[in-house]
Design a protein around this motif. Sequence first.
Motif, short mmCIF file in Angstrom:
data_model
loop_
_atom_site.label_atom_id
_atom_site.label_comp_id
_atom_site.label_asym_id
_atom_site.label_seq_id
_atom_site.Cartn_x
_atom_site.Cartn_y
_atom_site.Cartn_z
N ILE A 15 0.74 -1.33 0.06
CA ILE A 15 0.16 0.03 0.09
C ILE A 15 0.87 1.27 0.03
N VAL A 16 1.75 1.06 0.74
CA VAL A 16 2.45 2.30 0.66
C VAL A 16 3.41 2.46 -0.33
N GLY A 17 3.79 1.70 -1.19
CA GLY A 17 4.38 1.70 -2.50
C GLY A 17 3.50 2.17 -3.28
N GLN A 18 2.30 1.88 -3.52
CA GLN A 18 1.27 2.43 -4.24
C GLN A 18 0.95 4.01 -3.97
N LYS A 19 1.03 4.42 -2.62
CA LYS A 19 0.78 5.49 -2.40
C LYS A 19 2.16 6.51 -2.75
N ALA A 20 3.31 6.16 -2.52
CA ALA A 20 4.37 6.80 -2.91
C ALA A 20 4.61 7.05 -4.49
N ALA A 21 3.85 5.82 -5.18
CA ALA A 21 3.76 6.05 -6.73
C ALA A 21 2.96 7.23 -7.16
N ARG A 22 2.11 7.89 -6.37
CA ARG A 22 1.37 8.92 -6.42
C ARG A 22 2.13 10.23 -6.86
N LEU B 29 -3.15 15.91 -11.13
CA LEU B 29 -4.42 16.60 -10.72
C LEU B 29 -5.03 15.84 -9.48
N ARG B 30 -5.11 14.44 -9.79
CA ARG B 30 -5.75 13.52 -8.91
C ARG B 30 -4.96 13.53 -7.36
N THR B 31 -3.43 13.49 -7.69
CA THR B 31 -2.85 13.39 -6.50
C THR B 31 -2.84 14.71 -5.58
N LEU B 32 -3.05 15.70 -6.24
CA LEU B 32 -2.93 17.01 -5.64
C LEU B 32 -4.18 17.51 -5.17
N PHE B 33 -5.44 16.93 -5.92
CA PHE B 33 -6.62 17.52 -5.36
C PHE B 33 -7.66 16.65 -5.42
N VAL B 34 -7.84 15.95 -6.47
CA VAL B 34 -9.17 15.29 -6.87
C VAL B 34 -9.29 13.93 -6.09
N GLU B 35 -8.39 13.33 -5.73
CA GLU B 35 -8.22 12.15 -4.77
C GLU B 35 -7.65 12.34 -3.46
N ALA B 36 -7.03 13.39 -3.39
CA ALA B 36 -6.51 13.66 -2.26
C ALA B 36 -7.49 13.92 -1.04
N TYR B 153 1.09 25.71 0.67
CA TYR B 153 2.22 25.11 -0.22
C TYR B 153 2.84 24.05 0.26
N PHE B 154 3.25 23.94 1.52
CA PHE B 154 3.89 22.89 2.10
C PHE B 154 3.08 21.66 1.83
N MET B 155 1.73 21.71 2.37
CA MET B 155 0.78 20.67 2.41
C MET B 155 0.45 20.23 0.89
N LEU B 156 0.42 20.95 0.14
CA LEU B 156 0.62 20.61 -1.45
C LEU B 156 1.53 20.10 -1.95
N ALA B 157 2.73 20.59 -1.53
CA ALA B 157 4.12 19.79 -1.80
C ALA B 157 4.14 18.67 -1.37
N ALA B 158 3.61 18.16 0.05
CA ALA B 158 3.59 16.92 0.56
C ALA B 158 2.91 16.09 -0.14
N ARG B 159 1.67 16.50 -0.34
CA ARG B 159 0.86 15.50 -1.55
C ARG B 159 1.68 15.34 -2.70
N ALA B 160 2.15 16.31 -3.18
CA ALA B 160 2.99 16.23 -4.66
C ALA B 160 3.99 14.95 -4.36
N LEU B 161 4.54 15.04 -3.19
CA LEU B 161 5.74 13.82 -3.04
C LEU B 161 5.09 12.48 -2.56
N GLY B 162 3.86 12.42 -2.55
CA GLY B 162 2.93 11.11 -2.39
C GLY B 162 2.45 10.89 -1.05
N LEU B 163 2.78 11.89 0.05
CA LEU B 163 2.20 11.83 1.23
C LEU B 163 0.75 12.03 1.34
N ASP B 164 0.22 11.66 2.61
CA ASP B 164 -1.12 12.01 2.91
C ASP B 164 -0.85 13.17 4.02
#
Lengths: 218, 218
Positions: A15-22, B29-36, B153-164
Amino acid sequence: MSAQSELPAPSIDEIVGQKAARALGERALRTLFVEARTANGFLPRPVPRHLIERIFELAELGPTSANTLPLRIVLVETPEGKERLIATLSPGNVEKTKAAPVTAIFAADTKFFEHVPRLFPQAPKFKDAFTGEEKAQAATQFALTNATLQGAYFMLAARALGLDVGPMGGFDKPALDAAFFPDGTVKSIWIANLGYGDDTKVFPRNPRFRFDEVARFV
Amino acid sequence: MSAQSELPAPSIDEIVGQKAARALGERALRTLFVEARTANGFLPRPVPRHLIERIFELAELGPTSANTLPLRIVLVETPEGKERLIATLSPGNVEKTKAAPVTAIFAADTKFFEHVPRLFPQAPKFKDAFTGEEKAQAATQFALTNATLQGAYFMLAARALGLDVGPMGGFDKPALDAAFFPDGTVKSIWIANLGYGDDTKVFPRNPRFRFDEVARFV
């Protein structure tokens, strides 16, 4: 379906691998952050309204405290609207705002809490935390903070869709509010030109803090 | 090089085409906004410090008024730090914060203006607009607004790098500030858990405003 035909549940590492792949690729990071610069002039090309509406739809999905969504936006694009806006600007912001196809006014609705029962149905009484004259100052600060978050999402969503953004704080706030929010409940925070930037007018990038100057692990 | 061998300057339409081609694809866009979604629980996996530092470097590039960069960040990851933080949280925020590998405290430096000569060398006297006790309230509001932009910006950058990301406003602000910013010049705004979210704990998405309810073209 029998238990035998089911796929095994993915492991935490899968799951973490899939998330990192986002994660976004380098090109997308350049568009959003690395190569994006504050526009200081604009090419004479319009921005279609459907693109602005798409920016809004993306930005509106971003998180706010208790989903309060206090941001209100005016998108100034007509000659008459531009004239009213420009009358409130600092001199240094006039030329680029004239050149921009559209200027967004980011503002906070200080009566945002009236929408809580609809926007945050799991806790409609959260409205009461801000209702009443003695809570007006707390409500205004809450609105400003959360609308500012939303305006930041909007600016990054605009970049994400290929636009350049030129945020500005230099304007006469009471005059702008009187011109665009005459009922007094909505307060402007900042404005931003939107369009395709004239890169020959961008200023050199200013210094930034290093991580260890302003952040720390504890 | 002779003039004959030079390429012709690109037309405005060619430049706009190149700019529009910077736009992110649907997956980004899904990673940053739509599915986040706001994380409400976390998988038991760490977030490496270099990933946090990369988030910071991206977010630090975002625009602030006069490049003032007033955001200060504490990244709480040790058991001792977590214990100090959790003592200040609303009960509903304790479990998920215990589960998160790191929690960011987003705060504003109310003395940000002392750095103006270095960060905004084209107008070092902008510092004077905030210097002095009678300007302290304006300085604090300016710091809060611009630090909030940076935290977004930090929260969106975190999403951009695959984090929740799981932002939270439910904590005792004076107690948190006393625990993490004892000198009194830095004021917390909100906090956010960072990690790989447990999607089984995400809440259903709440309603959003339609464009025409909160935005208008003029």
